[in-house]
Scaffold this motif. Sequence first.
Motif, PDB file in Angstrom:
ATOM      1  N   GLU A  55       0.679  -1.169   0.225  1.00  0.00           N
ATOM      2  CA  GLU A  55      -0.070  -0.004   0.023  1.00  0.00           C
ATOM      3  C   GLU A  55       0.933   1.096   0.015  1.00  0.00           C
ATOM      4  O   GLU A  55       1.797   1.430   0.742  1.00  0.00           O
ATOM      5  CB  GLU A  55      -0.705  -0.024   1.425  1.00  0.00           C
ATOM      6  N   VAL A  57       2.115   4.342   1.235  1.00  0.00           N
ATOM      7  CA  VAL A  57       1.722   5.225   2.714  1.00  0.00           C
ATOM      8  C   VAL A  57       3.057   6.202   2.467  1.00  0.00           C
ATOM      9  O   VAL A  57       4.180   5.775   2.566  1.00  0.00           O
ATOM     10  CB  VAL A  57       2.243   4.196   3.972  1.00  0.00           C
ATOM     11  N   ASP A 115       7.414   6.834  -0.336  1.00  0.00           N
ATOM     12  CA  ASP A 115       6.572   6.142   0.161  1.00  0.00           C
ATOM     13  C   ASP A 115       7.334   4.936   1.091  1.00  0.00           C
ATOM     14  O   ASP A 115       8.512   4.631   0.978  1.00  0.00           O
ATOM     15  CB  ASP A 115       5.554   5.406  -0.687  1.00  0.00           C
TER      16      ASP A 115
END
Length: 183
Positions: A55, A57, A115
């Motif tokens: 994911e 982030v 990220d």
Amino acid sequence: MDLLIPGLILFVFAHLFKRLFPKLRAFLGSPGKVVLGLVMLASVVLMVMGYRAAEVVPVYDTMPALYHANNALMILSLYLFAVGGTKSVLVGVIRHPMLWGAVIWAIAHLMVNGDLASVVLFGGILVWAILEMVLINRAGPWENRIKGSLKGDLKALGGVVVVYGLIAGVHIWLGYNPFVMAQ
């Protein structure tokens, strides 16, 4: 991250095995090298799958102006990887050219990827490469007996052009165009 972190741990372990357990590695001989090679291959597969599945982030913002610097650093990184396997002039001057290539590769990727998965992957590779150099340097002085030639450097440069094109093509195919700044 479920695959990325175990993949990174396997990668680091397999690469540091020789430095951390030299007697065991010598005892295992060629079959041990084959097993470590398979572990390294599996680690790369896990890291790629884990990175792709992670994911997004955000950890920090990147600056679009750094995308061009990233590309220049990637060429330098690939060149250092290439001369590490040739009899170039540079390989007789710089210790650990491949590991320095990994350091520059990781820094270049951290410049343009802010990220969490990128920080884990590229930061982990950066830490591993530096640790590997420290362990090698602590094992003894550098006794480089390679006398390279400009021919080796030119061969490396030719290989870099081809490999850089292939890497850029794969990045574009995966949806990460290294020549276009992120929006």
